[in-house]
Motif scaffolding. Sequence first.
Motif, PDB file in Angstrom:
ATOM      1  N   PRO A 121       2.270  10.236   8.875  1.00 53.86           N
ATOM      2  CA  PRO A 121       1.737  10.463   7.363  1.00 53.86           C
ATOM      3  C   PRO A 121       0.353   9.824   7.451  1.00 53.86           C
ATOM      4  N   VAL A 122      -0.585  10.624   6.641  1.00 49.73           N
ATOM      5  CA  VAL A 122      -1.855  10.046   6.503  1.00 49.73           C
ATOM      6  C   VAL A 122      -2.195   9.263   5.029  1.00 49.73           C
ATOM      7  N   THR A 123      -2.680   8.233   5.245  1.00 45.12           N
ATOM      8  CA  THR A 123      -2.734   7.397   3.899  1.00 45.12           C
ATOM      9  C   THR A 123      -4.239   7.006   4.171  1.00 45.12           C
ATOM     10  N   SER A 124      -5.089   7.123   2.805  1.00 49.15           N
ATOM     11  CA  SER A 124      -6.334   6.551   2.711  1.00 49.15           C
ATOM     12  C   SER A 124      -6.436   5.481   1.640  1.00 49.15           C
ATOM     13  N   VAL A 125      -7.159   4.429   1.801  1.00 52.68           N
ATOM     14  CA  VAL A 125      -7.203   3.475   0.751  1.00 52.68           C
ATOM     15  C   VAL A 125      -8.841   3.158   0.617  1.00 52.68           C
ATOM     16  N   SER A 126      -9.099   3.180  -0.522  1.00 57.57           N
ATOM     17  CA  SER A 126     -10.473   2.850  -0.890  1.00 57.57           C
ATOM     18  C   SER A 126     -10.830   1.555  -1.372  1.00 57.57           C
ATOM     19  N   ASN A 127     -12.044   1.031  -1.344  1.00 55.98           N
ATOM     20  CA  ASN A 127     -12.495  -0.201  -1.617  1.00 55.98           C
ATOM     21  C   ASN A 127     -12.117  -1.580  -0.847  1.00 55.98           C
ATOM     22  N   CYS A 128     -12.180  -1.045   0.478  1.00 55.00           N
ATOM     23  CA  CYS A 128     -11.910  -1.904   1.359  1.00 55.00           C
ATOM     24  C   CYS A 128     -13.151  -2.748   2.023  1.00 55.00           C
ATOM     25  N   PHE A 129     -12.911  -3.911   2.432  1.00 55.47           N
ATOM     26  CA  PHE A 129     -14.056  -4.807   3.047  1.00 55.47           C
ATOM     27  C   PHE A 129     -13.788  -5.190   4.239  1.00 55.47           C
ATOM     28  N   LEU A 155      -2.682  -0.856   6.772  1.00 61.34           N
ATOM     29  CA  LEU A 155      -2.884   0.299   7.457  1.00 61.34           C
ATOM     30  C   LEU A 155      -3.248   0.022   8.929  1.00 61.34           C
ATOM     31  N   LEU A 156      -2.968   1.145   9.723  1.00 59.33           N
ATOM     32  CA  LEU A 156      -3.529   1.186  11.092  1.00 59.33           C
ATOM     33  C   LEU A 156      -4.299   2.470  10.935  1.00 59.33           C
ATOM     34  N   ALA A 157      -5.781   1.807  10.700  1.00 57.49           N
ATOM     35  CA  ALA A 157      -6.717   2.820  10.407  1.00 57.49           C
ATOM     36  C   ALA A 157      -7.520   3.251  11.729  1.00 57.49           C
ATOM     37  N   TYR A 158      -7.850   4.653  11.707  1.00 54.93           N
ATOM     38  CA  TYR A 158      -8.544   5.256  12.911  1.00 54.93           C
ATOM     39  C   TYR A 158      -9.793   6.274  12.105  1.00 54.93           C
ATOM     40  N   PHE A 173     -10.801   3.646   4.147  1.00 53.64           N
ATOM     41  CA  PHE A 173     -10.071   3.561   5.532  1.00 53.64           C
ATOM     42  C   PHE A 173      -8.981   4.590   5.498  1.00 53.64           C
ATOM     43  N   THR A 174      -8.838   5.372   6.672  1.00 53.79           N
ATOM     44  CA  THR A 174      -7.685   6.304   6.741  1.00 53.79           C
ATOM     45  C   THR A 174      -6.895   6.077   7.788  1.00 53.79           C
ATOM     46  N   GLY A 175      -5.564   6.273   7.838  1.00 50.84           N
ATOM     47  CA  GLY A 175      -4.628   5.981   8.967  1.00 50.84           C
ATOM     48  C   GLY A 175      -3.255   6.200   8.438  1.00 50.84           C
ATOM     49  N   THR A 176      -2.440   5.459   9.174  1.00 51.06           N
ATOM     50  CA  THR A 176      -1.082   5.520   8.719  1.00 51.06           C
ATOM     51  C   THR A 176      -0.561   3.971   8.359  1.00 51.06           C
ATOM     52  N   THR A 177       0.269   4.164   7.338  1.00 55.13           N
ATOM     53  CA  THR A 177       0.599   2.724   6.808  1.00 55.13           C
ATOM     54  C   THR A 177       1.238   2.151   8.022  1.00 55.13           C
ATOM     55  N   LEU A 178       1.420   0.633   8.026  1.00 55.46           N
ATOM     56  CA  LEU A 178       2.143  -0.077   8.855  1.00 55.46           C
ATOM     57  C   LEU A 178       3.474   0.219   8.935  1.00 55.46           C
ATOM     58  N   LEU A 179       4.089   0.454   7.461  1.00 58.07           N
ATOM     59  CA  LEU A 179       5.354   0.785   7.509  1.00 58.07           C
ATOM     60  C   LEU A 179       5.814   2.309   7.980  1.00 58.07           C
ATOM     61  N   ASP A 180       5.061   3.091   7.876  1.00 54.17           N
ATOM     62  CA  ASP A 180       5.206   4.357   8.169  1.00 54.17           C
ATOM     63  C   ASP A 180       5.240   4.550   9.638  1.00 54.17           C
ATOM     64  N   PHE A 181       4.317   3.604  10.489  1.00 55.54           N
ATOM     65  CA  PHE A 181       4.167   3.607  11.796  1.00 55.54           C
ATOM     66  C   PHE A 181       5.563   2.833  12.307  1.00 55.54           C
TER      67      PHE A 181
END
Length: 165
Positions: free
Chosen positions: A50-58, A119-122, A72-80
């Motif tokens: 499952p794909v998740t995006s989170v905005s306002n990351c630094f 996230l594990l973002a890619y 950033f977009t990737g999968t949540t660590l929990l989904d992984f």
Amino acid sequence: MSPHDETADPLQPHSHEPNPAPPTDDPNFKLILGNGRSQTITVQDLQQLPVTSVSNCFIVSTGHGTSGPFTFTGTTLLDFVTHFYQESWSELEVVSADGFGNRVFVQELHQPDPAGPILLAYEMNGEALTREQGLVRMIVPSEKDDALRQVKWVGRVKMVGEKRP
């Protein structure tokens, strides 16, 4: 000392020297299961989840200052974790290919910060991360000041212990 005593845990937030170049040529990482088995994970494996995006990351790097905000977009660590491991666990060790690491507790994944899930973002801002940008990064959206929990160039994710009630 307690396993939750941050002063005794080298994987809890800590500073380290920045590493501007990828430490290895291998873009994949290892998932080490609680039973000792391991498997290689690719970006393509992550893209099947499952794909998740989170905005306002630094991104805050020692010696490089703050950059962002990014989405950033990737999968949540929990989904992984739940995709690859159905056994009990209490924490994860997420360690980069250059040896910088962090410990994430099961409670953090089941009760994420309002800023967003880990996230594990890619992808960053809709573009695939390059190897130099980390390719796969652990992003902790709640970190805005020091980003000492974020892991660039994820090299291994290790399942640890039994899930606590």
